[in-house]
Design a protein around this motif. Structure first.
Motif, PDB file in Angstrom:
ATOM      1  N   ARG A 157       0.814  -1.220   0.000  1.00 53.81           N
ATOM      2  CA  ARG A 157       0.000   0.000   0.000  1.00 53.81           C
ATOM      3  C   ARG A 157       0.850   1.274   0.000  1.00 53.81           C
ATOM      4  NH1 ARG A 157      -4.890  -2.028   4.093  1.00 53.81           N
ATOM      5  NH2 ARG A 157      -5.849  -3.417   2.563  1.00 53.81           N
ATOM      6  N   GLY A 158       1.812   1.315  -0.911  1.00 47.66           N
ATOM      7  CA  GLY A 158       2.595   2.524  -1.098  1.00 47.66           C
ATOM      8  C   GLY A 158       3.823   2.648  -0.230  1.00 47.66           C
ATOM      9  N   SER A 619       2.125   7.792  10.561  1.00 50.20           N
ATOM     10  CA  SER A 619       1.057   7.497   9.609  1.00 50.20           C
ATOM     11  C   SER A 619      -0.235   7.229  10.366  1.00 50.20           C
ATOM     12  CB  SER A 619       1.425   6.276   8.758  1.00 50.20           C
ATOM     13  OG  SER A 619       0.368   5.922   7.890  1.00 50.20           O
ATOM     14  N   TYR A 672       0.564  10.770   1.285  1.00 56.17           N
ATOM     15  CA  TYR A 672      -0.678  10.021   1.519  1.00 56.17           C
ATOM     16  C   TYR A 672      -0.690   8.804   0.603  1.00 56.17           C
ATOM     17  CZ  TYR A 672      -2.680  11.787  -2.865  1.00 56.17           C
ATOM     18  OH  TYR A 672      -2.913  12.070  -4.184  1.00 56.17           O
ATOM     19  N   SER A 673      -1.517   7.843   0.971  1.00 55.56           N
ATOM     20  CA  SER A 673      -1.715   6.647   0.162  1.00 55.56           C
ATOM     21  C   SER A 673      -3.170   6.236   0.311  1.00 55.56           C
ATOM     22  CB  SER A 673      -0.789   5.513   0.619  1.00 55.56           C
ATOM     23  OG  SER A 673      -0.984   4.354  -0.161  1.00 55.56           O
ATOM     24  N   THR A 699      -0.312   6.846  -4.385  1.00 55.06           N
ATOM     25  CA  THR A 699       0.451   7.368  -3.262  1.00 55.06           C
ATOM     26  C   THR A 699       1.363   8.480  -3.757  1.00 55.06           C
ATOM     27  OG1 THR A 699       1.999   6.821  -1.467  1.00 55.06           O
ATOM     28  CG2 THR A 699       2.238   5.577  -3.516  1.00 55.06           C
ATOM     29  N   ASP A 745       4.685   4.187  -6.210  1.00 53.95           N
ATOM     30  CA  ASP A 745       3.337   4.456  -6.717  1.00 53.95           C
ATOM     31  C   ASP A 745       3.033   3.561  -7.917  1.00 53.95           C
ATOM     32  OD1 ASP A 745       0.852   5.908  -6.944  1.00 53.95           O
ATOM     33  OD2 ASP A 745       1.728   6.865  -8.710  1.00 53.95           O
TER      34      ASP A 745
END
Length: 887
Positions: A157-158, A619, A672-673, A699, A745
């Protein structure tokens, strides 16, 4: 009159008997709330019995008094219940059936108090994987992207692969620090043959797991209950594993040894040469259980990964139909990379009672890593003839430039991590309390000495000042030799880390009844709407916790609260056959703070100096997901979906080159992701599970104060080195990139793992076709950005949409398997092979489609100032043969 008296005399005893009868009725359900149809309900010692209908309902006439009822079904444990009934009484009951084996749908789901963890199938040795590492199996898990079949690194997830937690028996596992390419890594820590249980979370995991930003992989090694083992032999290496238990059942051992040489695999790379890779490890997990309350264990590992290559030449063709190029290099020199690792962990587990468990762990990890190379290369950059009508089509049309380079490194790293930890848990009736504390001491000795030098067609790039125009030697400036990347540093760091957590899980299971309206079929043309009140269970699992971490290096204390929940509603439906069933649905959500105090490389700058003011990256996770089990083609399938958003600050920017991450060691960015993950898994064929995943993600990162300038000449033209004739700067414009794609990304990732076998209906007396299987792995990932932060000065990239990306990563690996011995076809009793549970052979084809996948780029500058990106490609198609034996 005599006839009447005779009839009355015959009927009256039966009327009297019926007045002494009673009845039992009710609805039969299983332990998870489903109604059970076609179950047998009878009176013990009597032939009287009935079968439950499609709604699980039944009614049975029984004699009054004390009776025993037997309830049986092929999928459930037999249940015997005693009742006392008065004459004429009708008793309503709701007996609960316990599974004899797992219900069909639980093949693809597991109910625990873990709200955000996914159970991963362990026995995957037949799936074709070029690296041989378990992590390759993660390429088809939700949120995971892998772009290098030679590496065990994976992005979630990035995040990059250094943001992932990996535990084996509660011991945190570390990856190599100095590896700069996948072929250097060798074997990862996890030995699949020794594994009992694996759980994975792509985000939103609980407080009991550590301080990383992206994911957690929790591995538990087997504690054997009998003697057994396995062996794997292929053209790429071997793996042997033995396990057993002592006669007094106090001692157990689980031991594995692996050897791997990727020489055959590396021969499929563009760079040809003499490859001498040697990777091996030895692991053992030993337990001693002196009493019911105590268990002591030891986990030990020694690994040696040595990679040596003497490169000879390289030829890479790239470009497009408009400009086809060929990059040719002739090498001198050699490269040696070696990682030597020791891991040892002692643990004692004490259970004073059934609900309390206390665990004490002492562990040590040491690694000594070397990266040594002196490589000289002479290269030619040529343009190819692209006219199909020419006789020399595809051959060199003309030369764009020649040059040479020299790469030198003497890098060593010696790291030792010692840990003392305590973990505990206490189970109450509806609660599960967990806590833990850990003290960690890190000692790192790092020597960094590397430089590179490029000479393009007799011109050094970057070009030093020369003597042209000077008649007075005293006025001539000093002649510096500028090296592209020159780093020389020596660091020794000793730091302490202290962490702790506490969390509680509340489980609420409520027995309830739900009114359900259904359609009852009376005849082929007539139906009737009815309602029924069905019993069942609703379940809510809620977890809340907090963890804290203090690091002596920067004297920073970080606190991370986390919470999650899982809910199983009670929903019934009527299937196509008219049967009433419960929908298996689970909803879950998580929100939490995840902070990652830097490890050594994250606070070492590009020049080798350390940033003493570095802070933990932070995060905030928002995750919403669900599981839905459904039936299609008379098979059960599970659909898992998750949407997420991760908001990050105090981010440390980095560049990625192959598998090497170079951090800028500053908390000067935010990011951000966000995305969607889907996974579908089930068994198209009995006992063979397949699954597919789809991830869509974005991301981006915003680096603070990253202003750059675009320069213009006197004609107002934008100056682009190598393209603009007039490079004299007369004006400039500021450029603020804002949010740009992160190096990880990848907008879309798709993974498929599929198993199939020949149908048994094809079997003949001479050929058992269902002994033949096929295992296929398919991965498709869109490209990732390869632009370095320092390249943002190029005005072409003023628009983030113009940032270049690698081509898509597409790979298909397939294995054709023949089972000689299996559960379905055991060896003949008394034969040589009768002690084996499985003997199989697999013919594997790696990169079946022969796709040229790109992992990174080298940049070559020609004499005209233009830069060309030379792709570094991964392995092409090769064939492997593997033999598997289990006993």
């Amino acid at each position: 009159m005599k006839k009447t008296l005779f009839i009355l005399g015959f009927i009256i005893p039966f009327l009297s008997l019926s007045q002494n009868n009673a009845a039992i009725k009710g609805t039969l359900i299983n332990e998870i709330g489903y109604v059970v149809s076609d179950a047998n309900i009878s009176v013990v010692g009597s032939s009287t019995g009935v079968t439950t209908d499609s709604l699980g309902k039944f009614k049975l006439s029984v004699p009054s008094g004390s009776i025993k009822i037997k309830i049986s079904h092929s999928s459930y444990q037999q249940k015997n219940v005693k009742y006392f009934l008065n004459p004429g009484e009708t008793k309503t009951i709701y007996p609960v059936f316990k599974f004899r084996v797992l219900p069909e749908y639980t093949v693809v789901t597991k109910s625990t108090d873990e709200t955000m963890l996914t159970l991963i199938k362990v026995d995957d040795q037949l799936f074709p994987t070029p690296s041989g590492n378990f992590e390759a199996r993660l390429s088809s898990e939700i949120g995971v992207a892998m772009n290098n079949e030679l590496s065990s690194g994976y992005n979630v997830r990035g995040g990059n692969f250094e943001e992932n937690l990996i535990y084996v028996n509660d011991i945190e596992i570390y990856r190599p620090f100095l590896a700069s390419s996948g072929q250097q890594e060798g074997l990862s820590f996890i030995n699949s043959s020794m594994v009992d249980d694996i759980q994975f979370s792509a985000g939103g995991f609980q407080s009991r797991y550590g301080d990383k930003l992206s994911s957690v992989l929790d591995v538990t090694y087997k504690k054997p209950t009998k003697f057994g083992g396995s062996a794997y032999l292929s053209l790429l290496g071997a793996n042997v594993h033995l396990e057993g238990i002592s006669k007094n059942q106090l001692w157990t051992h689980n031991t594995g040894a692996r050897f791997r040489s990727n020489r055959y695999l590396l021969g499929a790379l563009d760079t040809q040469g003499e490859y001498q890779p040697l990777f091996g490890d030895f692991q053992t997990y030993i337990t001693y259980t002196p009493s019911e309350n105590w268990e002591h264990s030891f986990l030990g590992n020694y690994a040696l990964n040595r990679y040596k290559v003497v490169p000879e030449n390289r030829e890479t063709s790239f470009g497009s139909i408009n400009q086809a190029l060929r990059f040719t290099v002739y090498f001198d020199g050699s490269e040696i990379t070696q990682f030597q690792t020791f891991t040892g962990a002692f643990a004692s587990k004490y259970k004073p009672n059934d609900s309390t468990e206390l665990k004490f762990i002492a562990s040590a990890f040491n690694t000594y890593q070397e990266e040594l190379y002196d490589v000289e290369g002479q290269y030619f950059l040529d343009e190819l003839e692209r006219d199909p009508g020419q006789a020399d089509f595809g051959e060199v049309a003309f030369n764009l430039g020649v040059g040479g380079f020299l790469r030198h490194a003497r890098n060593t790293l010696d790291a030792t991590v010692t840990t003392l930890a305590h973990k505990g848990s206490r189970r109450y009736r509806k609660n599960h309390l967990q806590w833990g504390v850990k003290a960690q001491y890190d000692v790192i000795n790092d020597k960094l000495k590397e430089w590179s030098f490029t000479d393009s067609a007799g011109f050094i790039a970057p070009r030093p000042s020369d003597s042209v125009g000077y008649t007075d030697s005293s006025a001539q400036p000093y002649q510096y030799l500028n090296l592209e990347n020159s780093v020389r540093s020596k660091n020794k760091v000793e730091t302490g880390r202290f962490s702790g957590y506490v969390q509680n899980t509340w489980t609420r299971t409520k027995k309830t009844q739900k009114k359900f309206f259904y359609v009852k079929k009376l005849s082929d043309s007539t139906t009737q709407s009815q309602d029924s009140t069905l019993p069942g269970y609703k379940q809510l699992i809620f977890t809340a916790g907090i963890r804290a971490n203090y690091w002596t290096f920067n004297q920073e204390l970080v606190v991370s609260p986390r919470t999650s929940f899982k809910y199983r509603p009670l929903i019934y439906f009527q299937d196509d056959s008219g049967r009433i069933k419960r929908r298996d649905i689970a909803l879950r959500a998580a929100i939490g703070v995840y902070q990652q105090p830097p490890f050594y490389r994250e606070y070492r700058r590009m020049d080798g100096t350390l940033n003493n003011e570095i802070q933990a990256q932070r995060s905030l996770h928002f995750v919403l997901g669900g599981d839905y089990v459904f039936n299609a083609w008379e098979k059960d399938f599970k659909l898992t979906s998750e949407v997420y958003y991760k908001l990050m600050d105090r981010v440390i920017p980095y560049d990625v080159d192959n598998v090497r991450i170079r951090y800028y060691a500053e908390n000067n960015a935010k990011a951000y992701s966000t995305g969607l993950d889907l996974k579908l898994n089930g068994k198209f064929i009995q006992d063979l599970e397949s699954w597919a995943t789809l991830s869509i993600m974005s991301t981006k990162i915003d680096i603070k104060d990253d202003v750059h300038y675009t320069y213009f000449n006197a004609s107002g033209e934008t100056i682009i080195p190598g393209f603009t004739n007039d490079d004299t700067k007369v004006d400039s414009a500021a450029f603020y990139p804002g949010y740009i794609p992160r190096p990880t990304d990848q907008r879309m990732s798709f993974g498929l793992s599929f198993q199939d076998k020949m149908p048994a209906t094809w079997n003949t007396e001479t050929v058992k076709w269902d002994k033949f299987k096929v295992n296929l792995s398919f991965v498709y990932n869109t490209g990732f950005p390869y632009l370095k932060k320092t390249q943002l000065v190029d005005p072409f990239y003023a628009d983030a949409s113009n940032i270049p990306r690698t081509p898509r990563y597409l790979r298909v690996d397939i294995g054709f398997v023949k089972d000689f011995v299996s559960k379905e076809y055991p060896a003949r009793e008394g034969s040589t092979w009768s002690n084996f549970e499985q003997i199989s052979m697999s013919l594997e084809i790696f990169n079946l489609l022969g796709v040229d996948n790109t992992v990174s780029y080298n940049f070559v500058e020609a004499t005209n100032g233009r830069q060309y990106a030379i792709p570094n490609r991964l392995t092409s198609r090769i064939i492997n043969l593997k033999l598997i034996a289990k006993f």
